[in-house]
Design a protein around this motif. Structure first.
Motif, PDB file in Angstrom:
ATOM      1  N   ASP A 281      -0.604 -13.227  17.039  1.00 47.27           N
ATOM      2  CA  ASP A 281      -0.360 -12.114  17.952  1.00 47.27           C
ATOM      3  C   ASP A 281       0.310 -10.946  17.234  1.00 47.27           C
ATOM      4  OD1 ASP A 281      -1.496 -13.483  20.063  1.00 47.27           O
ATOM      5  OD2 ASP A 281       0.412 -14.208  20.856  1.00 47.27           O
ATOM      6  N   PHE A 282       1.241 -11.250  16.346  1.00 51.01           N
ATOM      7  CA  PHE A 282       1.925 -10.190  15.605  1.00 51.01           C
ATOM      8  C   PHE A 282       0.959  -9.487  14.667  1.00 51.01           C
ATOM      9  CE2 PHE A 282       4.213  -8.632  11.893  1.00 51.01           C
ATOM     10  CZ  PHE A 282       5.233  -7.888  12.471  1.00 51.01           C
ATOM     11  N   ALA A 283       0.212 -10.270  13.892  1.00 48.37           N
ATOM     12  CA  ALA A 283      -0.716  -9.671  12.935  1.00 48.37           C
ATOM     13  C   ALA A 283      -1.821  -8.885  13.646  1.00 48.37           C
ATOM     14  CB  ALA A 283      -1.310 -10.749  12.043  1.00 48.37           C
ATOM     15  N   ALA A 284      -2.382  -9.472  14.687  1.00 49.26           N
ATOM     16  CA  ALA A 284      -3.461  -8.800  15.417  1.00 49.26           C
ATOM     17  C   ALA A 284      -2.953  -7.550  16.123  1.00 49.26           C
ATOM     18  CB  ALA A 284      -4.085  -9.754  16.427  1.00 49.26           C
ATOM     19  N   GLY A 285      -1.688  -7.567  16.519  1.00 47.84           N
ATOM     20  CA  GLY A 285      -1.113  -6.400  17.172  1.00 47.84           C
ATOM     21  C   GLY A 285      -1.103  -5.168  16.290  1.00 47.84           C
ATOM     22  N   HIS A 286      -1.195  -5.367  14.973  1.00 44.74           N
ATOM     23  CA  HIS A 286      -1.190  -4.258  14.017  1.00 44.74           C
ATOM     24  C   HIS A 286      -2.600  -3.863  13.569  1.00 44.74           C
ATOM     25  CE1 HIS A 286       3.025  -5.611  13.630  1.00 44.74           C
ATOM     26  NE2 HIS A 286       3.268  -4.373  13.245  1.00 44.74           N
ATOM     27  N   VAL A 287      -3.623  -4.509  14.109  1.00 41.92           N
ATOM     28  CA  VAL A 287      -4.982  -4.196  13.679  1.00 41.92           C
ATOM     29  C   VAL A 287      -5.400  -2.841  14.233  1.00 41.92           C
ATOM     30  CG1 VAL A 287      -7.417  -4.822  13.924  1.00 41.92           C
ATOM     31  CG2 VAL A 287      -5.726  -6.560  13.298  1.00 41.92           C
ATOM     32  N   MET A 288      -5.588  -1.904  13.344  1.00 45.32           N
ATOM     33  CA  MET A 288      -6.099  -0.580  13.658  1.00 45.32           C
ATOM     34  C   MET A 288      -6.879  -0.100  12.447  1.00 45.32           C
ATOM     35  SD  MET A 288      -2.830   1.916  13.103  1.00 45.32           S
ATOM     36  CE  MET A 288      -3.901   3.333  13.320  1.00 45.32           C
ATOM     37  N   SER A 289      -7.642   0.964  12.613  1.00 42.11           N
ATOM     38  CA  SER A 289      -8.464   1.443  11.502  1.00 42.11           C
ATOM     39  C   SER A 289      -8.284   2.952  11.320  1.00 42.11           C
ATOM     40  CB  SER A 289      -9.946   1.141  11.769  1.00 42.11           C
ATOM     41  OG  SER A 289     -10.149  -0.258  11.851  1.00 42.11           O
ATOM     42  N   PRO A 290      -8.027   3.365  10.064  1.00 37.26           N
ATOM     43  CA  PRO A 290      -7.811   2.545   8.866  1.00 37.26           C
ATOM     44  C   PRO A 290      -6.559   1.674   9.021  1.00 37.26           C
ATOM     45  CG  PRO A 290      -8.125   4.870   8.287  1.00 37.26           C
ATOM     46  CD  PRO A 290      -7.921   4.804   9.762  1.00 37.26           C
ATOM     47  N   PRO A 291      -6.497   0.583   8.265  1.00 36.20           N
ATOM     48  CA  PRO A 291      -5.354  -0.328   8.386  1.00 36.20           C
ATOM     49  C   PRO A 291      -4.115   0.253   7.734  1.00 36.20           C
ATOM     50  CG  PRO A 291      -6.803  -1.046   6.630  1.00 36.20           C
ATOM     51  CD  PRO A 291      -7.490   0.118   7.275  1.00 36.20           C
ATOM     52  N   PHE A 292      -2.980  -0.382   8.001  1.00 36.35           N
ATOM     53  CA  PHE A 292      -1.766  -0.031   7.283  1.00 36.35           C
ATOM     54  C   PHE A 292      -1.948  -0.387   5.809  1.00 36.35           C
ATOM     55  CE2 PHE A 292      -0.241  -0.891  11.669  1.00 36.35           C
ATOM     56  CZ  PHE A 292       0.143   0.406  11.964  1.00 36.35           C
ATOM     57  N   ARG A 293      -1.366   0.439   4.942  1.00 36.96           N
ATOM     58  CA  ARG A 293      -1.562   0.319   3.496  1.00 36.96           C
ATOM     59  C   ARG A 293      -0.278  -0.148   2.812  1.00 36.96           C
ATOM     60  NH1 ARG A 293      -7.083   0.641   3.476  1.00 36.96           N
ATOM     61  NH2 ARG A 293      -7.845   2.667   4.179  1.00 36.96           N
ATOM     62  N   SER A 294      -0.349  -0.302   1.504  1.00 34.43           N
ATOM     63  CA  SER A 294       0.842  -0.670   0.728  1.00 34.43           C
ATOM     64  C   SER A 294       1.828   0.486   0.720  1.00 34.43           C
ATOM     65  CB  SER A 294       0.447  -1.017  -0.712  1.00 34.43           C
ATOM     66  OG  SER A 294      -0.002   0.156  -1.387  1.00 34.43           O
ATOM     67  N   ARG A 295       3.058   0.198   0.350  1.00 31.80           N
ATOM     68  CA  ARG A 295       4.104   1.223   0.383  1.00 31.80           C
ATOM     69  C   ARG A 295       3.820   2.385  -0.556  1.00 31.80           C
ATOM     70  NH1 ARG A 295       9.730  -2.354   0.908  1.00 31.80           N
ATOM     71  NH2 ARG A 295       9.145  -3.360   2.879  1.00 31.80           N
ATOM     72  N   ALA A 296       3.088   2.158  -1.607  1.00 35.93           N
ATOM     73  CA  ALA A 296       2.769   3.240  -2.541  1.00 35.93           C
ATOM     74  C   ALA A 296       1.984   4.343  -1.833  1.00 35.93           C
ATOM     75  CB  ALA A 296       1.976   2.699  -3.727  1.00 35.93           C
ATOM     76  N   HIS A 297       1.114   3.950  -0.916  1.00 33.17           N
ATOM     77  CA  HIS A 297       0.340   4.947  -0.184  1.00 33.17           C
ATOM     78  C   HIS A 297       1.226   5.740   0.771  1.00 33.17           C
ATOM     79  CE1 HIS A 297      -3.578   3.749  -1.704  1.00 33.17           C
ATOM     80  NE2 HIS A 297      -3.225   2.484  -1.526  1.00 33.17           N
TER      81      HIS A 297
END
Length: 473
Positions: A281-297
């Protein structure tokens, strides 16, 4: 009733100064020192606070039918949440189904939006093409105040616009004085990567960012920029999420091309580790497009805002509850794409941007309000604290703190991607059309109080671009 905001520091995109602000009949009628209140005036003490233009969220999806379901927030609950966070205008999206008339879809969305409690306006998506789409674009611009058209370069076998559609629609937008906007992801690459991951048995939310790596976005950004360059149209790129895209926009702008970029509050502060959480539920709750990226981005996005290569900040507010997200429990491609954030956007950007020294208060106003008003031709009606502007204002307490939680939010869906984040800098009051709609935690949203904002097409800039296209030919 009139509203007098007294003793605050007025912040606009071009500077700040201590001044009072008087609002009457939905407009700002005076800005200056020592303004007097008379009978029937509600006085707000803004001592120690900033007075800024109400936020404009250029990217929301209220009551959106998507991926076999409908978002949890409708136009009332979504705009009410926005008012609680200082956002007084939303720019939502009319998204016709393939082969559906643009005008039919526009009328449907206008009907849904009649319950909005803040002002609203629309981008209209071009999801297919024939002569009727060409004609409807003209009707929308000339008769309904639409001056921006959206193109999804992703979502194959659904609403994806191929290059032929982009070329024809961009050309038509140039004729009309409208701004083409794009969701830039290579839909074919996404589809092929999704199928490969499923074949490998990688079916959970962790596969989502693997199917949409930065290169998939960067290729589409570069392609959209190239098409816009050849067609001599300006271009607005929504939810830019990676360093490669920021670099492509910066390069195009350095060549004199009119390209505008949007960053989402979530992409600025949330990293891709959320998809690897064992809690579905936590992981799916963050599913959006484009996805969240690494901190460098994230660093590249902040640099883009600071350098003026990214111009606006939105949310892509598109809420789904846990039961809806669970549609993709065994297949990540069926998880409805979308997250919330309209209530928290301004506080998150202030806390992570102004409190960190990345942005000044005036730069904050630019990226949360003024730039969107200017790019989409709502300025000076919106995005500025000045006589004659709409009385859409936020009184901002830079020392007020709160901890963000789904338990206390006004938005629906039961999930918050900023859960547990403590932010310093929050609205104490929100004024919409000259009426106090949020005061020290008291939300006074009225269903149907919002108004549709018509946006005129652009003139001189597009005339010059059209002349340039003719000369090049």
């Amino acid at each position: 009733m009139s509203v007098l905001i007294r003793g605050g520091v007025v912040v606009n995109a071009d500077g700040e100064a201590r001044a009072d602000v008087l609002c009457e009949q939905g407009k700002i009628v005076a800005v200056g020192a020592g303004l007097q209140a008379h009978g029937g005036v509600e006085v707000i003490d803004a001592g120690g606070q900033y007075v800024m233009p109400g936020g404009i969220d250029p990217h929301t999806h209220m009551q959106l039918p998507f991926m076999g379901t409908v978002t949890a927030d409708d136009f009332f609950t979504g705009t009410a949440a926005g008012l609680a966070g200082g956002t007084t205008t939303i720019m939502d999206f009319v998204i016709p189904s393939p082969q559906q008339s643009l005008m039919e879809a526009f009328r449907t969305w206008r009907g849904w939006a009649e319950q909005a409690c803040s002002d609203y306006t629309f981008h209209v998506a071009v999801t297919w093409w024939d002569d009727s789409v060409h004609a409807d674009m003209g009707t929308l611009v000339d008769q309904h105040g639409v001056n921006s058209f959206k193109h999804f370069m992703a979502y194959k076998n659904a609403i994806m616009a191929d290059d032929e559609i982009l070329v024809k629609s961009f050309r038509r937008a140039l004729e009309l004085g409208a701004v083409p906007t794009v969701h830039a992801e290579n839909g074919e690459l996404v589809f092929q990567l999704q199928q490969e991951l499923l074949r490998q048995g990688i079916t959970g939310p962790a596969a989502h960012p693997l199917s949409r790596p930065p290169a998939v976005e960067a290729e589409a950004v570069q392609r959209a920029i190239a098409i816009a360059d050849v067609m001599r149209t300006p271009l607005y790129i929504v939810h830019v999420s990676c360093a490669e895209s920021v670099a492509a926009i910066a390069l195009a702008r350095s060549r004199g091309q009119r390209v505008f970029g949007e960053a989402l509050a979530g992409h600025l502060v949330i990293d891709d580790s959320v998809y690897r959480d064992p809690d579905f539920d936590f992981a799916a709750g963050h599913v959006m497009s484009p996805p969240f990226r690494s901190r460098a981005h994230q660093g590249s996005l902040w640099n883009g805002l600071q350098a003026g290569n990214l111009h606006t900040t939105g949310t892509d507010h598109c809420t789904f509850c846990a039961q809806q997200k669970a549609m993709g429990r065994d297949d990540f491609t069926k998880i409805p794409n979308g997250c919330g954030g309209i209530e928290d956007r301004m506080s998150v950007i202030w806390d992570a941007g102004v409190n960190s020294g990345r942005l000044t208060p005036s730069e904050f106003v630019r990226v949360t309000s003024a730039n969107a008003a200017q790019i989409f031709n709502m300025h000076p009606r919106k995005g500025v604290v000045a006589v004659g502007a709409d009385a859409d204002l936020v009184v901002w307490d830079p020392e007020a703190t709160r901890t963000i939680s789904a338990r206390t939010q006004h938005a629906k869906g039961g999930f918050n991607v900023f859960e547990g984040r403590t932010v310093r800098g929050n609205p104490s009051h929100t004024i919409s059309r000259g009426r106090v709609v949020y005061a020290q935690g008291d939300l006074r949203a009225v269903k149907g109080a919002g108004r549709y904002v018509e946006r005129k097409p652009f003139g001189a800039m597009f005339d010059a671009l059209r002349r340039k296209q003719t000369q090049d030919a």
